[in-house]
Design an enzyme around this catalytic site. Structure first.
Site: not given
Ligand code: TXE
Length: 498
Positions: A241, A239, A186, A394, A262, A243-244, A296
């Site tokens: 932290t 993505g 996804k 971050e 990650e 959502v992680g 990141c």
């Molecule tokens: O990330 P999300 P966002 C950090 C960075 C940024 C912040 C928010 O600080 O400002 O995250 O970014 C999917 N269940 N990073 O809001 O939401 C989403 O559709 C399952 C660091 O865009 O975490 C996308 O495919 N999946 C980072 C993915 O998660 C879900 C890179 C990342 O989106 C979900 C990006 C859920 N409930 C952002 N909600 C890095 N480590 O490089 C969202 N997603």
């Protein structure tokens, strides 16, 4: 391309995609219109998949895993498909870079570099497929022999972000496939195009159907359905932290699927007075401005030796002022647009907070008006104290916070003063100093007198709240395997019941 301006043109109308299920595109879903962040012009139409589509994709991946059309091949046959994929990626590199730039806003020249990196990932994955092996124990006595088998973990769910849509995908997919697993991806709803195009390329390279599937749509519906799915054996998430953490809860509440995570970073770059300051200043400006700091492993905290701090900060500021920020489709652009409106708001919010909390802007600090799209000037804050939000959180933008130190111990303490542990960089001509810092900073990747260097041979991943597990290289393939111990007895059994 217009040869006089060396600028690619926007598409005449948005390109419509299907989602990729069981070896072909599927349509019929409502569509999400994605606008180019550099121009505000619609460029793609992406299906909004449903939880039922996730079920269908997982079922296809399960069938393909169980029928052993992939897991049952030799490593060398799997390597053949991965190598052919690398060759096809090379042929379609221009097209992939174009769609990556349109959806993400990164400069076209950088996007091409990332496609080259993705090709290397498939080549390293091909090698790793052939080299994957287990272990044996010939030390259990004459009556027993032990074999340790590495088996593919099964159906993998892969959720990726929008900052490096194709590169992050390709730091994982070749290694997932090398292990013999099948996968449901996804991508971020903002940047799905190149993940879908990879489906076509893998099929042409000879990947059997059902091994690679892509469901597109929002995190809250499609992503969440994957995190909770009882038939996904492992989930790799890159993505935020937040959502992680939600992935961990969803795993605990469903089938305890294995997780690779990650997550965020707040990475230090430590500069000593004896470093090549010219190189260090260039690397500092690059480390925070590359990909508009939406990276990141961006070096977002400068930790500089007090005696040279004023001069060094000026050197970095001078470099930052010269960075060519602009239209992502222009061949000469170094830093493009901010990828999402939400991220743009977040970064602008931190620029305000930094000043309000008492830090001083040495350069940048504002949005840039390019007549459309979202752009922010590379920014350096000085006088930052460890309690400020720009010191701890971050930002994920081109915003660097500067701190000062007097001793090696103090530098290490500042570098480690974060909940994260993704990466770090240290600059010194003294090997003792450089390696002491490299060994003591708690992070998954360290760069000594360099920045963002390396290839997919080396593992990547985080310490502390930056995540779990490692991707890429042989470590990456092993991550997608389970270890099984097989015990083989020799000779007549010593009976328990006489
Ligand atoms: O990330 P999300 P966002 C950090 C960075 C940024 C912040 C928010 O600080 O400002 O995250 O970014 C999917 N269940 N990073 O809001 O939401 C989403 O559709 C399952 C660091 O865009 O975490 C996308 O495919 N999946 C980072 C993915 O998660 C879900 C890179 C990342 O989106 C979900 C990006 C859920 N409930 C952002 N909600 C890095 N480590 O490089 C969202 N997603």
């Amino acid at each position: 391309m217009d040869q006089t301006t060396r600028r690619l043109s926007l598409p005449e109308s948005p390109r419509e995609f299907g989602f990729w299920l069981d070896g072909s595109y599927r349509g019929g879903r409502a569509l999400f219109e994605r606008a180019s962040p550099g121009h505000g012009v619609p460029v793609t139409l992406i299906p909004k998949c449903t939880p039922e589509d996730v079920n269908a994709a997982v079922a296809a991946a399960r069938r393909a895993f169980e029928d052993r059309s992939w897991a049952g091949l030799s490593g060398s046959d799997r390597a053949g498909v991965l190598q052919r994929t690398a060759d096809l990626l090379r042929q379609r590199a221009g097209e992939l870079a174009y769609w990556e730039t349109l959806e993400n806003g990164k400069p076209i020249a950088q996007a091409r570099g990332e496609i080259n990196h993705a090709i290397s990932c498939f080549e390293v994955g091909a090698g790793a497929a052939r080299l994957l092996h287990g272990d044996s124990f010939n030390s259990l006595g004459d009556g027993l022999f032990g074999m340790v088998l590495r088996e593919p973990v099964g159906v993998v769910g892969l959720i990726t972000p929008w900052n490096f849509p194709f590169l992050i995908l390709c730091e994982r997919v070749p290694f997932i496939l090398a292990s013999g697993c099948t996968v449901v991806v996804k991508p971020s709803e903002m940047t799905s195009a190149t993940t879908l195009i990879l489906g076509e390329i893998l099929a042409e390279a000879g990947l059997p159907k059902g091994i690679y599937n892509v469901v597109t749509g929002s995190g809250r519906t499609v992503g969440q359905a994957m995190t909770e799915h009882p038939d996904i054996d492992m989930l790799s998430f890159t993505g935020s932290t937040a959502v992680g953490r939600a992935c961990v809860h969803a795993s605990a509440d469903s089938n305890l699927k294995k997780l690779g995570l990650e997550l965020g970073g707040k990475n230090p770059i430590v500069v000593f007075a004896d470093a090549d300051l010219d190189d260090a200043a260039d690397a500092t400006a690059f480390g925070i401005s590359f990909n508009t700091g939406q990276c990141c492993v961006s070096s977002s905290r400068l930790i500089v030796e007090r005696g040279i701090a004023d001069r060094f900060e000026e050197m970095v500021a001078e470099k930052m002022k010269k960075i060519r920020v602009g239209d992502p489709l222009d061949e000469t652009t170094q830093v493009g647009a901010i990828t999402t409106d939400a991220q743009n708001e977040t970064i602008l919010g931190y620029l305000e907070k930094g000043t309000a909390e008492g830090a001083k802007v040495l350069t940048g600090g504002t949005a840039l008006d390019m007549g459309g799209g979202s752009y922010i000037a590379p920014t350096l804050f000085t006088g930052v104290t460890p309690d400020m939000s720009i010191a701890r959180e971050e930002i994920f933008g081109p915003v660097l916070s500067s701190f000062r130190f007097d001793t090696v111990d103090e530098a290490v303490k500042l570098a480690n003063d974060t909940a994260y542990g993704l990466a770090g960089s240290v600059w010194s001509r003294n090997i003792d100093t450089a390696l002491t810092v490299a060994r003591r900073v708690r992070a998954g990747r360290l760069w000594v007198n360099c920045m963002l260097a390396g290839g997919p041979e080396m593992p990547l991943g985080g310490f502390k709240q930056s995540g779990w597990g490692r991707e890429a290289g042989t470590y990456g393939v092993e991550e997608y395997t389970q270890v099984k111990s097989v015990h083989v007895a020799f000779g007549k059994r010593n009976h328990w019941v006489e």
